[in-house]
Design a protein around this motif. Structure first.
Motif, PDB file in Angstrom:
ATOM      1  N   GLU A 145      20.705  -1.533  -8.714  1.00 22.24           N
ATOM      2  CA  GLU A 145      19.611  -1.817  -9.548  1.00 22.24           C
ATOM      3  C   GLU A 145      19.522  -0.869 -10.718  1.00 22.24           C
ATOM      4  O   GLU A 145      18.534  -0.249 -10.716  1.00 22.24           O
ATOM      5  CB  GLU A 145      18.354  -1.620  -8.462  1.00 22.24           C
ATOM      6  N   LEU A 146      20.357  -0.734 -11.356  1.00 19.43           N
ATOM      7  CA  LEU A 146      20.428  -0.040 -12.729  1.00 19.43           C
ATOM      8  C   LEU A 146      19.156  -0.457 -13.766  1.00 19.43           C
ATOM      9  O   LEU A 146      18.845  -1.327 -13.953  1.00 19.43           O
ATOM     10  CB  LEU A 146      21.608  -0.392 -13.709  1.00 19.43           C
ATOM     11  N   GLY A 147      18.395   0.564 -14.063  1.00 18.88           N
ATOM     12  CA  GLY A 147      17.345   0.429 -14.735  1.00 18.88           C
ATOM     13  C   GLY A 147      15.982   0.072 -14.211  1.00 18.88           C
ATOM     14  O   GLY A 147      14.839  -0.181 -14.875  1.00 18.88           O
ATOM     15  N   SER A 148      15.980   0.036 -12.832  1.00 21.02           N
ATOM     16  CA  SER A 148      14.822  -0.371 -12.205  1.00 21.02           C
ATOM     17  C   SER A 148      13.818   0.634 -12.015  1.00 21.02           C
ATOM     18  O   SER A 148      14.176   1.868 -12.380  1.00 21.02           O
ATOM     19  CB  SER A 148      15.263  -0.980 -10.815  1.00 21.02           C
ATOM     20  N   GLY A 149      12.533   0.388 -11.786  1.00 19.87           N
ATOM     21  CA  GLY A 149      11.578   1.396 -11.621  1.00 19.87           C
ATOM     22  C   GLY A 149      10.679   1.332 -12.774  1.00 19.87           C
ATOM     23  O   GLY A 149       9.947   2.658 -12.718  1.00 19.87           O
ATOM     24  N   THR A 150      10.846   0.829 -13.755  1.00 22.76           N
ATOM     25  CA  THR A 150      10.132   1.045 -15.095  1.00 22.76           C
ATOM     26  C   THR A 150      10.026  -0.308 -15.896  1.00 22.76           C
ATOM     27  O   THR A 150      10.227  -1.476 -15.146  1.00 22.76           O
ATOM     28  CB  THR A 150      10.991   1.989 -16.330  1.00 22.76           C
ATOM     29  N   ASP A 151       9.255  -0.488 -16.970  1.00 17.16           N
ATOM     30  CA  ASP A 151       9.019  -1.567 -17.595  1.00 17.16           C
ATOM     31  C   ASP A 151      10.297  -2.244 -17.799  1.00 17.16           C
ATOM     32  O   ASP A 151      11.480  -1.903 -18.057  1.00 17.16           O
ATOM     33  CB  ASP A 151       8.521  -1.378 -19.127  1.00 17.16           C
ATOM     34  N   PRO A 152      10.395  -3.794 -17.314  1.00 21.72           N
ATOM     35  CA  PRO A 152      11.407  -4.623 -17.316  1.00 21.72           C
ATOM     36  C   PRO A 152      12.308  -4.739 -18.745  1.00 21.72           C
ATOM     37  O   PRO A 152      13.501  -4.743 -18.777  1.00 21.72           O
ATOM     38  CB  PRO A 152      10.894  -5.992 -16.988  1.00 21.72           C
ATOM     39  N   SER A 153      11.691  -4.771 -19.763  1.00 27.60           N
ATOM     40  CA  SER A 153      12.357  -4.990 -21.080  1.00 27.60           C
ATOM     41  C   SER A 153      12.966  -3.480 -21.404  1.00 27.60           C
ATOM     42  O   SER A 153      13.982  -3.703 -21.866  1.00 27.60           O
ATOM     43  CB  SER A 153      11.387  -5.399 -22.169  1.00 27.60           C
ATOM     44  N   GLU A 154      12.234  -2.552 -21.126  1.00 25.72           N
ATOM     45  CA  GLU A 154      12.904  -1.395 -21.273  1.00 25.72           C
ATOM     46  C   GLU A 154      13.880  -0.846 -20.521  1.00 25.72           C
ATOM     47  O   GLU A 154      14.929  -0.346 -20.695  1.00 25.72           O
ATOM     48  CB  GLU A 154      11.945  -0.071 -21.468  1.00 25.72           C
ATOM     49  N   GLY A 155      13.702  -1.038 -19.348  1.00 27.01           N
ATOM     50  CA  GLY A 155      15.128  -0.850 -18.126  1.00 27.01           C
ATOM     51  C   GLY A 155      15.803  -1.830 -18.332  1.00 27.01           C
ATOM     52  O   GLY A 155      17.078  -1.322 -18.297  1.00 27.01           O
ATOM     53  N   ALA A 156      15.823  -3.088 -18.944  1.00 30.01           N
ATOM     54  CA  ALA A 156      17.222  -3.657 -19.330  1.00 30.01           C
ATOM     55  C   ALA A 156      17.891  -3.252 -20.270  1.00 30.01           C
ATOM     56  O   ALA A 156      18.989  -3.228 -20.330  1.00 30.01           O
ATOM     57  CB  ALA A 156      16.555  -5.261 -19.497  1.00 30.01           C
ATOM     58  N   ALA A 157      17.097  -2.684 -21.353  1.00 33.45           N
ATOM     59  CA  ALA A 157      17.622  -2.341 -22.717  1.00 33.45           C
ATOM     60  C   ALA A 157      18.494  -1.056 -22.298  1.00 33.45           C
ATOM     61  O   ALA A 157      19.595  -0.608 -22.517  1.00 33.45           O
ATOM     62  CB  ALA A 157      16.881  -1.937 -23.659  1.00 33.45           C
ATOM     63  N   LEU A 158      17.843  -0.186 -21.380  1.00 29.51           N
ATOM     64  CA  LEU A 158      18.451   1.050 -21.128  1.00 29.51           C
ATOM     65  C   LEU A 158      19.724   0.772 -20.189  1.00 29.51           C
ATOM     66  O   LEU A 158      20.802   1.427 -20.314  1.00 29.51           O
ATOM     67  CB  LEU A 158      17.450   1.872 -20.091  1.00 29.51           C
ATOM     68  N   ALA A 159      19.375  -0.087 -19.320  1.00 28.78           N
ATOM     69  CA  ALA A 159      20.808  -0.483 -18.315  1.00 28.78           C
ATOM     70  C   ALA A 159      22.065  -1.050 -19.391  1.00 28.78           C
ATOM     71  O   ALA A 159      22.964  -0.526 -18.996  1.00 28.78           O
ATOM     72  CB  ALA A 159      20.303  -1.459 -17.464  1.00 28.78           C
TER      73      ALA A 159
END
Length: 780
Positions: free
Chosen positions: A411-425
């Motif tokens: 679940e890479l990038g989970s636990g935060t804003d979806p758009s930001e989490g996806a970009a960070l992932a």
């Protein structure tokens, strides 16, 4: 290897299972220290060790570890001058014996086991030490009387003193029974005493050693046995001193070979660990992986080793050649995390020398580090949110990751804003891929579904979900991203169709196209996998049939070779017999030449005829050349032939095919190829063959048989054979010489004559023929 990763991937549970398979305490201790190796050469050696032990188990055999104990502490005490107990010495003897049994077992196996056999070669025998211990100590850990002559003498004294003391005390029990609480002899403070009533203390007299809880009974040693008890105690003390001396000598002998014993224990512990790895492999139905250092992982039908076999779903996984990263999408509880742990745990197991639960021909890479960010590690004490805890772990991973790393993100990038989490992932994945590490990541973000199509070294994957049953199948689909099943699930759960249609209208065109593409890919993937499974099963069945055919063919060839061998042996015996008979004929002809006026040319002609009459075994090459002169093609029943492989004549019984016939050679019926048969002619009449036989045999049979001096049974056997030879030779009258003697042999001959169908009459010999010492037979 990072201890946190070992814990996250539950490597310790595998080690616990491995410890259960170890046979000895030293093996269990050594197994608890097993960790993954990071050098390819060392890992390959570990895998070869395990495979050799698996070969032994497949033969339904097991290495015998009985008697082996952890005696290292005893060895250390012996080296510093300590005296070992009898049981400690016995444990050492049993360990020496157990080590020798392991060595003999492995050395005696016929299989190629170079590593194990090389290991046991270094086990020292130490037979002299074992024999020295067993001469002094029995199997119960007691020092034997024969350990020394002095000990034997002391124990003899002890038995004599004990008998005297008991005899005196037993006389008290008979004569003073009223003064005793019980008429028995007992022991207090290592001295023989009597249970005396309190009121008779003075009458008995002596030393009080104990009393009952009520005080009514005193355990007294009468004065009459005090001296004997003292002598007994002195003898017991002498016995202890002698035992101490014997054990001290044994301890010195043990200390002298402490280094060899310790080395033996190290080898036995290592073999036990190898054996435990093999037992665990058999229990898991695991296979040996081929290891590499190029980061390639290929596993067919791999299973998570900690999930029960009747519950786990096997999956194929491949990474490291066409792509170095896998992004897995799919619903919760669909098996994404299990897949991550399975890949990581199998990697750690393989690097520890363990076989993995997958099909044969699997490949695994040796990594210097395995990194894993799996699970929710939110900490209230450290005030870390789910996102923060994951990010802290990822930061630590990014500091050490390189091309020799396997990275597992859950679940890479989970636990935060979806758009930001996806970009960070995507940014994290790009960085890890740029460092050439192998990475498998799971995610919920739809943005990452397109990530695999836009990156050269990345492939999408998903876990299958059955919309009909609303349950995950836990099957991994490589190359197919996960698609949203929200509309299908909602429809199955009863949401009104108009609401679902309205929701679909709100979804963008691009999103619909992607979902349709994913659905098509998923359908094609499932169909391809089903076809692959069918093809694989067909391949397995073909391989099974091929092996069965090869086995049947091998059995046929063996039977064929055995038949030819027997035929050759029979022909060889016939040749030897013919030569022996030929020698007899030659000798007879020579005698005729010496005794008669036989002409030289007649002698030469007879010798030539004799040589032509002898059978000869020709070589196969000669037989083949003879067969080339055979002008007749197809054979028919009744044709006389020569079987070239054994150079024997026979007759054709039946034509089986254009190239194979059933023939009779002597008493044998065999199948033969046409190329091995040489046509001779049509079958001759039986009478012609008989006449030929008679003509060739008559001159060798005499008209009289002398049975004098033979045993009864041997004489009857010789007579029976002689009558057969005379019948073949065509004789009408023969004379049997049996002598007069006791008459037993004459009676036996007469009895035989009465029961033989070929003898028409018998009479005693005349005055000029030998009288009653002979019997003249008339043959039919």
């Amino acid at each position: 290897m990072n201890q946190r990763v070992l814990q996250v991937l539950e490597y310790n549970k595998i080690i616990d299972k491995l410890i259960e398979q170890a046979e000895t305490s030293i093996g269990k201790e050594e197994t608890s220290r097993v960790v993954p190796e990071i050098e390819l050469s060392k890992v390959n050696v570990l895998q070869e060790e395990t495979d050799e032990a698996v070969q032994i188990l497949r033969l339904n055999k097991a290495i015998p570890f009985g008697g082996i104990r952890d005696v290292r502490e005893s060895l250390k005490r012996s080296v510093i001058g300590g005296v070992l107990t009898a049981s400690e010495c016995l444990d050492i003897a049993n360990t020496v014996y157990g080590g020798r049994q392991v060595k003999n077992f492995i050395t005696g196996l016929e299989e190629e086991l170079p590593i194990l056999k090389d290991l046991v070669d270094d086990i020292a025998s130490l037979r002299e030490l074992e024999q020295a211990i067993r001469r002094c100590i029995d199997d119960n850990g007691e020092v034997l009387d024969n350990a020394s002559s002095k000990l034997r003498s002391i124990r003899s004294q002890i038995r004599a003193f004990e008998a005297n003391v008991r005899e005196k005390l037993e006389s008290y029990t008979r004569s003073h029974s009223k003064m005793l609480s019980d008429a028995i002899v007992t022991i207090r403070n290592d001295r023989y005493v009597l249970p005396v009533k309190q009121e008779y203390r003075a009458q008995i007299g002596g030393i009080v050693h104990d009393q009952s809880s009520s005080g009514q009974t005193l355990f007294m040693e009468p004065r009459a046995v005090v001296d004997l008890n003292n002598k007994l105690q002195q003898a017991v003390l002498n016995e202890r001193q002698e035992i101490e001396r014997i054990l001290s000598e044994l301890s010195v002998q043990i200390a002298e070979v402490e280094h060899a014993l310790t080395y033996n224990l190290d080898i036995l512990a290592k073999i036990d660990v190898i054996h435990a790895r093999a037992k665990l492999a058999m229990k898991m139905k695991a296979s040996k992986p081929t290891m590499n250092d190029s980061g390639v992982i290929k596993m067919k039908q791999a299973r998570h080793p900690l999930i029960p076999e009747d519950e786990v779903v096997a999956n194929d996984i491949e990474i490291g050649e066409d792509y170095t990263a896998i992004v897995i999408t799919g619903p919760n509880t669909g098996g994404k995390t299990v897949t991550l742990k399975m890949v990581g745990l199998c990697t750690l197991m393989a690097q520890s020398g363990l076989q993995i639960p997958a099909f044969d021909d699997c490949q695994l890479a040796v990594f210097e580090e395995v990194f894993a960010d799996i699970g929710d590690e939110q900490s209230i004490e450290q005030n870390l949110s789910t996102f923060s805890s994951h990010m802290k772990n990822i930061v630590s991973i990014m500091e050490h990751v390189n091309e020799k790393s396997l990275v597992l993100f859950d679940e890479l990038g989970s636990g935060t804003d979806p758009s930001e989490g996806a970009a960070l992932a995507m940014a994290i994945l790009d960085e890890v891929i740029d460092r050439k590490a192998r990475v498998i990541a799971t995610t919920h973000y739809p943005e990452l579904k397109a990530y695999g199509y836009n990156r050269e070294n990345v492939v999408n994957a998903s876990v299958e979900f059955d919309v009909e049953s609303l349950q995950p199948t836990y099957r991994l689909l490589i190359g197919v991203p996960g698609r949203s099943n929200a509309f299908d699930i909602s429809r199955r759960l009863g949401l009104r169709p108009e609401i679902i249609d309205y929701a679909k209208s709100l979804v963008g065109v691009d999103s619909k196209s992607v979902e349709n593409m994913i659905a098509s890919l998923e359908k094609s993937k499932i169909a391809a996998e089903r076809q692959y499974e069918e093809a694989y099963q067909t391949l397995l069945e073909s391989e099974r049939l091929r092996k069965e055919i090869e086995k049947e063919w091998q059995t046929f060839e063996q039977k064929k070779a055995e038949l030819f061998r027997k035929a050759e042996e029979k022909a060889e015996k016939a040749l030897i017999q013919a030569r022996e008979e030929a020698e007899i004929i030659v000798n007879e002809i020579r005698q005729m030449k010496n005794n008669t006026a036989l002409k030289e040319h007649e002698w030469i002609e007879a010798k030539k005829m004799l040589e032509e009459a002898q059978p000869h075994l020709n070589k196969k090459s000669k037989a083949t050349s003879e067969n080339q002169n055979d002008e007749k093609g197809s054979l028919t029943p009744g044709d006389e032939i020569k079987l070239l492989t054994v150079n024997q004549q026979g007759v054709v019984l039946e034509k089986l095919s254009d190239s194979e016939y059933l023939i009779q050679v002597g008493i044998m019926k065999v199948k033969a190829k046409r190329k091995d048969l040489q046509y001779i002619g049509k079958q001759k009449l039986e009478t012609e063959r008989v006449v030929t036989t008679i003509r060739g045999s008559s001159h060798r049979v005499k008209t009289e048989l002398d049975l004098r001096g033979e045993r009864y049974e041997d004489a009857i056997h010789l007579l029976e054979k002689y009558i057969d030879d005379c019948l073949i030779a065509g004789y009408s009258q023969v004379t049997i010489i049996h002598g007069k003697g006791t008459g037993a042999l004459r009676t036996g001959v007469q009895t035989f004559v009465k029961n033989h169908p070929a003898i028409s009459s018998a009479r005693p010999g005349g005055s000029g023929e030998g009288g009653s010492g002979v019997t003249v037979l008339e043959l039919k």
